[in-house]
Design an enzyme around this catalytic site. Structure first.
Site, PDB file in Angstrom:
ATOM      1  N   CYS A   9      74.088 153.342  20.816  1.00  0.00           N
ATOM      2  CA  CYS A   9      74.843 154.404  20.152  1.00  0.00           C
ATOM      3  C   CYS A   9      76.050 153.857  19.402  1.00  0.00           C
ATOM      4  CB  CYS A   9      75.265 155.479  21.150  1.00  0.00           C
ATOM      5  SG  CYS A   9      76.768 155.143  22.051  1.00  0.00           S
ATOM      6  N   GLY A  39      78.345 155.852  30.099  1.00  0.00           N
ATOM      7  CA  GLY A  39      77.578 155.356  28.958  1.00  0.00           C
ATOM      8  C   GLY A  39      77.921 156.126  27.701  1.00  0.00           C
ATOM      9  N   CYS A  40      77.006 156.167  26.773  1.00  0.00           N
ATOM     10  CA  CYS A  40      77.222 156.856  25.500  1.00  0.00           C
ATOM     11  C   CYS A  40      77.504 158.334  25.749  1.00  0.00           C
ATOM     12  CB  CYS A  40      75.995 156.705  24.610  1.00  0.00           C
ATOM     13  SG  CYS A  40      76.131 157.551  23.025  1.00  0.00           S
ATOM     14  N   PHE A  41      78.574 158.843  25.174  1.00  0.00           N
ATOM     15  CA  PHE A  41      78.952 160.229  25.454  1.00  0.00           C
ATOM     16  C   PHE A  41      77.991 161.248  24.874  1.00  0.00           C
ATOM     17  CE2 PHE A  41      82.754 159.428  22.302  1.00  0.00           C
ATOM     18  CZ  PHE A  41      81.881 159.239  21.237  1.00  0.00           C
ATOM     19  N   TRP A  42      77.135 160.857  23.926  1.00  0.00           N
ATOM     20  CA  TRP A  42      76.159 161.807  23.393  1.00  0.00           C
ATOM     21  C   TRP A  42      75.230 162.323  24.489  1.00  0.00           C
ATOM     22  CZ3 TRP A  42      74.370 158.130  18.904  1.00  0.00           C
ATOM     23  CH2 TRP A  42      75.414 158.002  17.969  1.00  0.00           C
TER      24      TRP A  42
END
Length: 208
Positions: A9, A39-42
């Site tokens: 990301c 991890g990736c906030f998405w």
């Protein structure tokens, strides 16, 4: 197929992105907040915004050394911030313990400073607590996970006091919902969201 495993990301810019989905408006009342990094906030934001009782889940940055960091700065790993999601919730509809259960389901808490191909301290597993009770419950959950033998390694999730939260740029908010066909979203976020929906359907999901 191999290319999917190389997708991360980081390095995304505002170019070529769909219009962001706005977060639900936060109501005034007896609401609480908790801030998680996994991890990736998405991935994290997309899941939490589907839960009944969650008024908003906002992507942003916490735990670093400089104010108002940009995504590009955080991606270097030099600011000390983690990609996080700040969750505003109604404790009469969903509990802190339930939010913790979702948090630990959405990522591998035994991976140090990474999640999959997202590597760096900005992707660390971390809980930013607001009081001693939240700290106690989080540490008890970690002990229970370690005792369960679910993972070969020990949980490395940091449990640290909350200090500051800086919302991420607008194009990160509601990113998965706005960009489900983006390569990282379709390869990583989408499958994780589907597993989450199936596992936590008893908590109640908000349908569009």
């Amino acid at each position: 197929m191999a290319c999917f495993f190389l997708i991360s990301c980081s390095g995304q810019t505002e170019k070529n992105l769909a219009k962001p989905i706005q977060n639900k408006k936060v109501k005034v009342g007896n609401l609480k907040q908790i801030t998680f990094g996994g991890g990736c906030f998405w991935c994290i934001e997309g899941a939490f915004n589907m839960l009944k009782g969650v008024e908003s889940a906002v992507s942003g940055y916490s735990g670093g050394s400089i104010p108002n960091p940009t995504y590009e700065e955080v991606c270097t790993g030099s600011t000390g911030h983690a990609e996080v999601v700040q969750i505003t919730y109604n404790p009469q509809e969903i509990s802190y313990q339930q939010l913790l259960d979702v948090f630990f389901f959405l990522h591998d808490p035994t991976q140090l400073n990474r999640q999959g191909n997202d590597i760096g301290t900005q992707y660390r597993s971390v809980i930013f607590y607001n009081n001693e009770e939240e700290k106690r419950v989080a540490e008890a959950e970690i002990s229970a996970i370690d005792a369960s033998g679910k993972y070969a390694g020990k949980v490395v999730t940091e449990v640290v006091p909350f200090t500051e939260f800086y919302p991420a740029e607008d194009y990160h908010q509601g990113y998965y919902k706005a960009n489900p066909s983006q390569p990282y979203c379709s390869a990583v976020v989408g499958p994780k969201i589907q597993k989450f929906r199936k596992h936590f359907q008893d908590l109640g999901m908000i349908e569009d």
